[in-house]
Design an enzyme around this catalytic site. Structure first.
Site, PDB file in Angstrom:
ATOM      1  N   GLY A 105     -14.570  10.515  21.368  1.00 20.20           N
ATOM      2  CA  GLY A 105     -14.183   9.394  22.215  1.00 20.20           C
ATOM      3  C   GLY A 105     -15.397   8.893  22.962  1.00 20.20           C
ATOM      4  N   CYS A 119     -17.016  16.480  18.970  1.00 17.49           N
ATOM      5  CA  CYS A 119     -17.801  15.622  19.857  1.00 17.49           C
ATOM      6  C   CYS A 119     -17.211  15.612  21.274  1.00 17.49           C
ATOM      7  CB  CYS A 119     -17.911  14.227  19.243  1.00 17.49           C
ATOM      8  SG  CYS A 119     -19.249  13.293  19.957  1.00 17.49           S
ATOM      9  N   TYR A 120     -16.603  14.513  21.730  1.00 16.48           N
ATOM     10  CA  TYR A 120     -15.949  14.510  23.049  1.00 16.48           C
ATOM     11  C   TYR A 120     -14.946  15.665  23.128  1.00 16.48           C
ATOM     12  CZ  TYR A 120     -13.109  12.745  26.976  1.00 16.48           C
ATOM     13  OH  TYR A 120     -12.430  12.610  28.154  1.00 16.48           O
ATOM     14  N   HIS A 170     -20.140  14.918  13.973  1.00 16.93           N
ATOM     15  CA  HIS A 170     -18.903  14.383  13.384  1.00 16.93           C
ATOM     16  C   HIS A 170     -18.737  14.850  11.929  1.00 16.93           C
ATOM     17  CE1 HIS A 170     -17.596  11.631  16.564  1.00 16.93           C
ATOM     18  NE2 HIS A 170     -18.888  11.546  16.848  1.00 16.93           N
ATOM     19  N   GLU A 204     -16.207  14.365  10.101  1.00 22.72           N
ATOM     20  CA  GLU A 204     -15.292  13.491   9.363  1.00 22.72           C
ATOM     21  C   GLU A 204     -15.979  12.322   8.672  1.00 22.72           C
ATOM     22  OE1 GLU A 204     -15.682  13.772  12.539  1.00 22.72           O
ATOM     23  OE2 GLU A 204     -15.208  11.982  13.703  1.00 22.72           O
ATOM     24  N   SER A 215       5.926  -9.461  -2.413  1.00 21.55           N
ATOM     25  CA  SER A 215       4.889 -10.488  -2.579  1.00 21.55           C
ATOM     26  C   SER A 215       4.079 -10.246  -3.844  1.00 21.55           C
ATOM     27  CB  SER A 215       3.944 -10.451  -1.376  1.00 21.55           C
ATOM     28  OG  SER A 215       3.161  -9.265  -1.428  1.00 21.55           O
ATOM     29  N   GLY A 216       4.199  -9.037  -4.402  1.00 22.90           N
ATOM     30  CA  GLY A 216       3.349  -8.706  -5.542  1.00 22.90           C
ATOM     31  C   GLY A 216       2.084  -8.000  -5.080  1.00 22.90           C
ATOM     32  N   GLY A 217       1.868  -7.906  -3.759  1.00 33.19           N
ATOM     33  CA  GLY A 217       0.744  -7.143  -3.223  1.00 33.19           C
ATOM     34  C   GLY A 217       1.050  -5.648  -3.297  1.00 33.19           C
ATOM     35  N   VAL A 218       0.049  -4.833  -2.950  1.00 38.33           N
ATOM     36  CA  VAL A 218       0.185  -3.383  -3.111  1.00 38.33           C
ATOM     37  C   VAL A 218       1.341  -2.824  -2.267  1.00 38.33           C
ATOM     38  CG1 VAL A 218      -0.996  -1.163  -2.886  1.00 38.33           C
ATOM     39  CG2 VAL A 218      -2.302  -3.215  -3.477  1.00 38.33           C
ATOM     40  N   ASP A 219       1.365  -3.169  -0.977  1.00 39.83           N
ATOM     41  CA  ASP A 219       2.304  -2.512  -0.072  1.00 39.83           C
ATOM     42  C   ASP A 219       3.761  -2.832  -0.396  1.00 39.83           C
ATOM     43  OD1 ASP A 219      -0.036  -1.727   1.063  1.00 39.83           O
ATOM     44  OD2 ASP A 219       0.035  -3.183   2.697  1.00 39.83           O
ATOM     45  N   SER A 220       4.069  -4.125  -0.543  1.00 37.77           N
ATOM     46  CA  SER A 220       5.473  -4.449  -0.804  1.00 37.77           C
ATOM     47  C   SER A 220       5.892  -3.955  -2.188  1.00 37.77           C
ATOM     48  CB  SER A 220       5.734  -5.952  -0.642  1.00 37.77           C
ATOM     49  OG  SER A 220       5.085  -6.696  -1.633  1.00 37.77           O
ATOM     50  N   SER A 221       4.952  -3.916  -3.136  1.00 35.46           N
ATOM     51  CA  SER A 221       5.303  -3.447  -4.483  1.00 35.46           C
ATOM     52  C   SER A 221       5.631  -1.964  -4.480  1.00 35.46           C
ATOM     53  CB  SER A 221       4.145  -3.695  -5.457  1.00 35.46           C
ATOM     54  OG  SER A 221       3.909  -5.070  -5.577  1.00 35.46           O
ATOM     55  N   LYS A 266      -3.515   3.391   3.462  1.00 38.67           N
ATOM     56  CA  LYS A 266      -3.560   2.516   2.272  1.00 38.67           C
ATOM     57  C   LYS A 266      -3.870   3.292   0.985  1.00 38.67           C
ATOM     58  CE  LYS A 266      -3.701  -1.835   0.815  1.00 38.67           C
ATOM     59  NZ  LYS A 266      -2.804  -2.899   1.267  1.00 38.67           N
TER      60      LYS A 266
END
Ligand code: XMP
Length: 513
Positions: free
Chosen positions: A54, A81-82, A169, A171, A223-229, A369
């Site tokens: 942070g 870190c923090y 870090h 990560e 919509s044909g996009g990744v998420d809604s599909s 994602k």
């Protein structure tokens, strides 16, 4: 209850990256607010707790602090870190302002090879630092296990209590073996198995969806996009015919998009698909409009109207499904001194139109994602959809400068299809963030055969980006550019010139509008 690692967020820009690294090790992780009460955390039955980094200093007034009882839960803790400075401060050590900020690449030398965090790792590691404060006294029971050039307490542990701290870090990608350090904590120290896989997730999500929805009907804007599909495929697996997907063709789609969606979801998955061909309506409303903001508003409003009317025709649906993702629902931490820090409310994500009385189903809201893509593959959604590049909601309208007409949509659609086809053939399509064609409103003189032409210009745009917030233009090979230009000019009627956009973001944006 599923095995999980809880991450307390102290406002680091890398908190979500920590969560992803844990999940990449097949362990579920949840990000929670830094001051979540210890009793609430205990109820989550975490296998381990990670304290994120942070921007604050632990010794300043108003610094974000955790409930001190988290150190008495008998659960392993890793401070980053923090987070390590918090560990030290709470358990009796000391943190002071460092003489100089340690920032950038460093070399970690491991002094105690028996520390579980560094199991199976070499003695020297490249690490990434970003801190101004320094541990100057260790709390009782702790000992240093690794050092860097500037820090004698770069890694510390209290083996008996299973408390660990890292000043660097692990990560970020600039700590190349950091993923193994996190995996050593999660698997080696916390004893987690590898239960978080998309295969397991499907069963669990299906059960949850059925429990939430019961016998009711659900509508989803596809919509044909990744998420809604992917959301559609998952819901269909869970509730079959209780799901109706509404696909709105706004006339601003790419070549074959409407066909692909109908083919994949209608014919292959046998999803109930309500196809709304609203091409004429959208193009009618866009007639004569050239202002980019006006275009967006018109398209947004028309979409809501068409969608709303379509849901009424579906009948008795009680639920609306949305492809909301995990990053959309994580509350960002308001940092001391920066009260304006945005707190996201997950109700404004996706924008449920006013007056629509649906309950929400958000089956992707725990996923990042990249996990949604893996889930899509698991569910058998074709690569063409799962790995497709982002495409803006207002569609080709943001890539047609000037008036959006049916004829100009056709020109851009044809040019764009060539860009997609050649990018795929070159192997670059799936490697970069976006690549597309833009139709400019300028016409210029050319010669074709023996004839003088006076036609439009296509700009080719190709960008590399992590999240669309910043972007670099991609140095496409000359032979690919040559092929793109020659095919577009020869094959697309109405175009006689091609240019390549070499603007990064900032100062440019990705879309031209
Ligand atoms: P800009 O042009 O702002 O774009 O640099 C950043 C990213 O966002 C996408 N984009 C949109 N996506 N609805 C969307 O769903 C929109 O209205 C929209 N406008 C831009 C753009 O394609 C890029 O990936």
């Amino acid at each position: 209850m599923k095995e999980q690692i809880v991450i307390l967020d102290f406002g680091s820009q890398y908190t979500q990256v920590i969560a992803r690294r844990v999940r990449e090790g097949n362990v579920y992780s949840t990000i929670i607010h830094y001051n979540t009460p210890a009793a609430e955390i205990a109820a989550m039955k975490p296998s381990g707790i990670i304290l994120s980094g942070g921007p604050s200093s632990v010794y300043t007034q108003g610094a974000p602090l955790p409930d001190k009882n988290i150190f008495h839960l008998g659960v392993p803790v890793l401070g980053i870190c923090y987070g390590v400075q918090l560990l030290a401060q709470f358990l009796g050590g000391k943190v002071e302002k460092g003489q100089k900020r340690e920032y950038g690449k460093g070399t970690l030398t491991i002094k105690d090879k028996s520390c579980a965090l560094f199991s199976k790792l070499p003695q020297k590691l490249q690490v990434w630092n970003s801190h101004g404060d320094k541990l100057t006294k260790l709390p009782n029971g702790f000992k240093p296990v690794a050092v860097t050039e500037n820090s004698e307490y770069a890694a510390i542990e209290n083996r008996a209590k299973k408390f660990f701290g890292l000043q660097f870090h692990p990560e970020v990608v600039h700590t190349p073996r950091g993923k193994e350090i996190i995996s050593n904590f999660v698997h080696g120290v916390c004893g987690c198995g590898k239960s978080w896989t998309m295969r397991n997730y499907v069963d669990q999500a299906v059960e949850e969806i059925r429990a939430q929805v019961g016998k009711e009907h659900v509508v989803l804007g596809l919509s044909g996009g990744v998420d809604s599909s992917v959301a559609a495929a998952l819901l269909h697996k869970a509730i079959g015919n209780q799901l109706t997907c509404i696909f709105v063709n706004n006339g601003l789609l790419r070549a074959k998009e409407a066909e692909v969606v109908q083919e994949v979801f209608g014919r292959n998955f046998k999803v109930k698909l309500q196809y709304e061909n609203a091409t004429k309506l959208f193009l009618g409303k866009l007639k004569g409009v050239t202002d980019p903001e006006k275009k967006r508003k018109i398209i947004g409003k028309a979409f809501v109207d068409v969608f709303q009317a379509a849901t009424k025709r579906v009948g008795n649906a009680k639920f609306l499904a949305q492809g909301t993702l995990y990053p959309d629902i994580i509350e960002s931490v308001p940092i001391a001194g920066n009260p304006a820090a945005l707190i996201k409310s997950h109700h404004n994500v996706g924008g449920l139109p006013k007056g629509m009385k649906f309950k929400l189903v958000e089956p992707l809201k725990n996923l990042f994602k990249d996990e949604v893509r893996l889930l899509g593959e698991e569910l058998g959604v074709p690569k063409e959809i799962v790995w497709r590049q982002p495409f803006p909601g207002p569609g080709l309208a943001v890539r047609i400068l000037g008036e959006v007409t049916s004829a100009r949509c056709e020109i851009l659609r044809n040019a764009d299809a060539i860009v997609v086809e050649e990018m795929k053939a070159s192997g670059l399509y799936y490697k970069i963030w976006q690549s597309f064609a833009v139709l400019l409103p300028v016409r210029s003189v050319g010669v074709m055969g023996d004839e003088r032409t006076y036609d439009y210009t296509i700009a080719i745009r190709a960008v590399e980006s992590q999240d669309g917030m910043t972007a670099d233009w991609v140095k496409l090979p000359y032979d690919l550019l040559e092929k793109l230009a020659s095919r577009i000019i020869n094959e697309v009627k109405g175009v006689n010139r091609c240019v390549f956009d070499i603007t990064s973001k900032p100062p440019g944006t990705i879309e031209w509008e």
